[in-house]
Write a protein that holds these residues in place. Structure first.
Motif, mmCIF file in Angstrom:
data_model
loop_
_atom_site.group_PDB
_atom_site.id
_atom_site.type_symbol
_atom_site.label_atom_id
_atom_site.label_comp_id
_atom_site.label_asym_id
_atom_site.label_seq_id
_atom_site.Cartn_x
_atom_site.Cartn_y
_atom_site.Cartn_z
ATOM 1 N N LEU A 111 61.758 30.835 73.884
ATOM 2 C CA LEU A 111 62.674 29.838 73.350
ATOM 3 C C LEU A 111 62.294 29.488 71.924
ATOM 4 O O LEU A 111 61.105 29.418 71.589
ATOM 5 C CB LEU A 111 62.650 28.565 74.196
ATOM 6 C CG LEU A 111 63.608 28.545 75.389
ATOM 7 C CD1 LEU A 111 63.033 29.335 76.543
ATOM 8 C CD2 LEU A 111 63.874 27.118 75.817
ATOM 9 N N GLY A 112 63.299 29.266 71.111
ATOM 10 C CA GLY A 112 63.081 28.799 69.760
ATOM 11 C C GLY A 112 63.805 27.488 69.539
ATOM 12 O O GLY A 112 64.982 27.354 69.887
ATOM 13 N N VAL A 113 63.092 26.512 68.975
ATOM 14 C CA VAL A 113 63.672 25.202 68.687
ATOM 15 C C VAL A 113 63.491 24.911 67.197
ATOM 16 O O VAL A 113 62.370 24.962 66.681
ATOM 17 C CB VAL A 113 63.015 24.082 69.505
ATOM 18 C CG1 VAL A 113 63.677 22.741 69.204
ATOM 19 C CG2 VAL A 113 63.067 24.386 70.995
ATOM 20 N N ASP A 114 64.596 24.616 66.540
ATOM 21 C CA ASP A 114 64.591 24.259 65.129
ATOM 22 C C ASP A 114 64.906 22.775 65.012
ATOM 23 O O ASP A 114 66.030 22.342 65.267
ATOM 24 C CB ASP A 114 65.636 25.104 64.383
ATOM 25 C CG ASP A 114 65.858 24.662 62.945
ATOM 26 O OD1 ASP A 114 64.974 23.980 62.386
ATOM 27 O OD2 ASP A 114 66.910 25.018 62.377
ATOM 28 N N VAL A 115 63.887 21.983 64.651
ATOM 29 C CA VAL A 115 64.075 20.553 64.474
ATOM 30 C C VAL A 115 64.476 20.321 63.007
ATOM 31 O O VAL A 115 63.632 20.332 62.111
ATOM 32 C CB VAL A 115 62.793 19.765 64.810
ATOM 33 C CG1 VAL A 115 63.007 18.274 64.584
ATOM 34 C CG2 VAL A 115 62.372 20.033 66.250
ATOM 35 N N VAL A 146 57.510 28.642 74.179
ATOM 36 C CA VAL A 146 58.502 28.068 73.273
ATOM 37 C C VAL A 146 57.875 27.887 71.901
ATOM 38 O O VAL A 146 56.702 27.527 71.778
ATOM 39 C CB VAL A 146 59.045 26.727 73.825
ATOM 40 C CG1 VAL A 146 57.929 25.723 74.046
ATOM 41 C CG2 VAL A 146 60.089 26.137 72.885
ATOM 42 N N GLY A 147 58.645 28.160 70.877
ATOM 43 C CA GLY A 147 58.243 27.870 69.516
ATOM 44 C C GLY A 147 59.086 26.726 68.989
ATOM 45 O O GLY A 147 60.304 26.701 69.187
ATOM 46 N N ALA A 164 54.176 26.935 70.384
ATOM 47 C CA ALA A 164 53.764 27.370 69.053
ATOM 48 C C ALA A 164 54.480 26.492 68.039
ATOM 49 O O ALA A 164 55.712 26.467 68.004
ATOM 50 C CB ALA A 164 54.131 28.840 68.840
ATOM 51 N N LEU A 165 53.718 25.728 67.255
ATOM 52 C CA LEU A 165 54.304 24.846 66.247
ATOM 53 C C LEU A 165 54.290 25.546 64.899
ATOM 54 O O LEU A 165 53.284 26.157 64.513
ATOM 55 C CB LEU A 165 53.530 23.543 66.152
ATOM 56 C CG LEU A 165 54.110 22.525 65.151
ATOM 57 C CD1 LEU A 165 55.371 21.882 65.713
ATOM 58 C CD2 LEU A 165 53.067 21.459 64.800
ATOM 59 N N GLY A 166 55.415 25.464 64.181
ATOM 60 C CA GLY A 166 55.487 26.091 62.871
ATOM 61 C C GLY A 166 56.377 25.328 61.919
ATOM 62 O O GLY A 166 56.959 24.291 62.270
ATOM 63 N N HIS A 167 56.468 25.857 60.718
ATOM 64 C CA HIS A 167 57.300 25.291 59.664
ATOM 65 C C HIS A 167 58.668 25.958 59.715
ATOM 66 O O HIS A 167 58.771 27.176 59.854
ATOM 67 C CB HIS A 167 56.631 25.540 58.311
ATOM 68 C CG HIS A 167 57.360 24.970 57.152
ATOM 69 N ND1 HIS A 167 58.136 25.735 56.311
ATOM 70 C CD2 HIS A 167 57.443 23.696 56.691
ATOM 71 C CE1 HIS A 167 58.649 24.959 55.372
ATOM 72 N NE2 HIS A 167 58.250 23.721 55.580
ATOM 73 N N ASP A 168 59.727 25.164 59.592
ATOM 74 C CA ASP A 168 61.067 25.708 59.797
ATOM 75 C C ASP A 168 61.417 26.831 58.818
ATOM 76 O O ASP A 168 61.974 27.862 59.213
ATOM 77 C CB ASP A 168 62.118 24.598 59.740
ATOM 78 C CG ASP A 168 62.078 23.756 58.475
ATOM 79 O OD1 ASP A 168 61.172 23.931 57.635
ATOM 80 O OD2 ASP A 168 62.965 22.880 58.334
ATOM 81 N N VAL A 169 61.065 26.679 57.549
ATOM 82 C CA VAL A 169 61.474 27.680 56.560
ATOM 83 C C VAL A 169 60.595 28.921 56.636
ATOM 84 O O VAL A 169 61.085 30.044 56.487
ATOM 85 C CB VAL A 169 61.482 27.077 55.152
ATOM 86 C CG1 VAL A 169 61.980 28.098 54.134
ATOM 87 C CG2 VAL A 169 62.383 25.843 55.125
ATOM 88 N N ARG A 170 59.295 28.755 56.914
ATOM 89 C CA ARG A 170 58.456 29.947 57.101
ATOM 90 C C ARG A 170 58.884 30.718 58.349
ATOM 91 O O ARG A 170 58.821 31.953 58.383
ATOM 92 C CB ARG A 170 56.981 29.555 57.168
ATOM 93 C CG ARG A 170 56.427 29.127 55.818
ATOM 94 C CD ARG A 170 54.908 29.075 55.806
ATOM 95 N NE ARG A 170 54.365 28.003 56.607
ATOM 96 C CZ ARG A 170 54.211 26.747 56.183
ATOM 97 N NH1 ARG A 170 54.600 26.393 54.974
ATOM 98 N NH2 ARG A 170 53.681 25.824 56.967
ATOM 99 N N ALA A 171 59.330 29.997 59.371
ATOM 100 C CA ALA A 171 59.852 30.672 60.564
ATOM 101 C C ALA A 171 61.125 31.445 60.245
ATOM 102 O O ALA A 171 61.321 32.576 60.711
ATOM 103 C CB ALA A 171 60.113 29.657 61.672
ATOM 104 N N LEU A 194 57.703 33.224 66.689
ATOM 105 C CA LEU A 194 56.368 32.609 66.667
ATOM 106 C C LEU A 194 55.813 32.471 68.075
ATOM 107 O O LEU A 194 54.610 32.702 68.310
ATOM 108 C CB LEU A 194 56.453 31.222 66.019
ATOM 109 C CG LEU A 194 56.531 31.117 64.510
ATOM 110 C CD1 LEU A 194 56.618 29.646 64.104
ATOM 111 C CD2 LEU A 194 55.371 31.794 63.828
ATOM 112 N N ALA A 195 56.661 32.091 69.003
ATOM 113 C CA ALA A 195 56.206 31.950 70.390
ATOM 114 C C ALA A 195 55.725 33.290 70.940
ATOM 115 O O ALA A 195 54.732 33.351 71.669
ATOM 116 C CB ALA A 195 57.335 31.385 71.252
#
Length: 295
Positions: free
Chosen positions: A8-12, A62-63, A103-110, A290-291
């Motif tokens: 799963l990918g989540v974009d906050v 999930v990322g 997996a926590l990441g930065h939205d634009v780098r993702a 990322l996940a």
């Protein structure tokens, strides 16, 4: 070789939380909700969006990607001017609420990972992804690697392009004030006194010949060409991918932007300027990637 499991990918985002399932190279079972500003409330929204999809797709991880300054190593949202948090332990909070690896990441780098990473067609060695959404940020690909610099790289939206106006970050002259979706909507509303529903509304009015909207749009394109010229001079990308909601304007944005960028350059490498292949879904696709990488 067996297929990769679904993730799963989540974009906050600054306005909307977007979720989707990456399975077989396709993004499916998508949904959106308004973004809560409080991290605890946000974790509840994620549970409502994520857990039913975990069951439906037998997903393994999930990322979650967020805006602002993100320390991916510690799993901390260091600062988000858009959402108002500082030093928020997001990965721990989300992992506890969801009961599964996050997996926590930065939205634009993702988004750059989705558009320019190893799985992308003809991935360039030197490139940039520029996200024009509620805010404005960039991700740099240098020698084939996405540059994080402790979460601080790519803050193109907070480079001074000379207009002298105050930014919510506390600095003046920031590109984000003129060229982000929220910035354009706010400036048009100030000019006209009428409600403006995002950058899409600005683009629509500008295309229809509204003089105030055209002036706001023109200022945004000019400021963005200024910021990109700085980026080209420093990083010399072969490709600049433009994504986020503002990029949905397509040729209305990219054609004048390309022309003005070209006018600002002399001996520099002239990058190919193109719209994001995944469109507004790039960040949540990158979150799912990322996940896959980290869990």
């Amino acid at each position: 070789m067996s297929a990769l499991p679904a993730t799963l990918g989540v974009d906050v985002g600054g306005t909307t939380v977007k979720v989707g399932v990456l399975a077989g190279g396709r993004l499916v079972d998508t949904a959106e909700r308004p973004t809560p500003r409080d991290p605890d409330v946000l974790s509840g929204t994620l549970a409502e969006l994520v857990l039913p999809r975990v069951s439906r797709h037998d997903a393994t991880a999930v990322g979650v990607v967020v805006p602002g300054v993100v320390d991916e190593h510690r799993g901390v949202g260091v600062l988000s001017a858009t959402l108002g948090w500082r030093d928020a332990p997001l990965r721990a909070l989300f992992t506890e609420r969801l009961g599964m690896p996050v997996a926590l990441g930065h939205d634009v780098r993702a988004a750059a990972l989705a558009e320019l990473g190893p799985s992308a067609p003809s991935a360039p060695q030197d490139a940039a992804f520029v996200a024009l959404g509620t805010g404005l940020s960039a991700a740099l690909v240098l020698d084939g690697r996405i540059r994080a610099a402790g979460g601080l790289a790519g803050e193109l939206g907070h480079c001074d392009v000379g207009h002298g106006q105050l930014c919510p970050c506390g600095a003046t002259g920031c590109l984000e004030v003129l060229a982000s979706g929220a910035g354009m909507a706010r400036r048009l509303q100030q000019r006209t006194g009428e409600p403006v529903v995002g950058a899409e509304d600005v683009a629509r009015r500008a295309a229809a010949g509204d003089a105030a909207a055209r002036a706001v749009w023109d200022d945004a394109v000019d400021a963005l060409s200024h910021g990109l010229a700085w980026l080209v001079g420093i990083a010399a990308p072969e490709v600049v991918v433009v994504g986020g909601g503002v990029a949905a304007a397509g040729a209305q944005l990219l054609e004048p932007l390309s022309e003005r960028l070209d006018q600002r350059l002399s001996f520099h490498r002239r990058p190919v300027l193109r719209a994001a292949r995944w469109g507004a879904d790039a960040a949540r696709v990158g979150a799912a990637l990322l996940a896959q990488e980290r869990t």
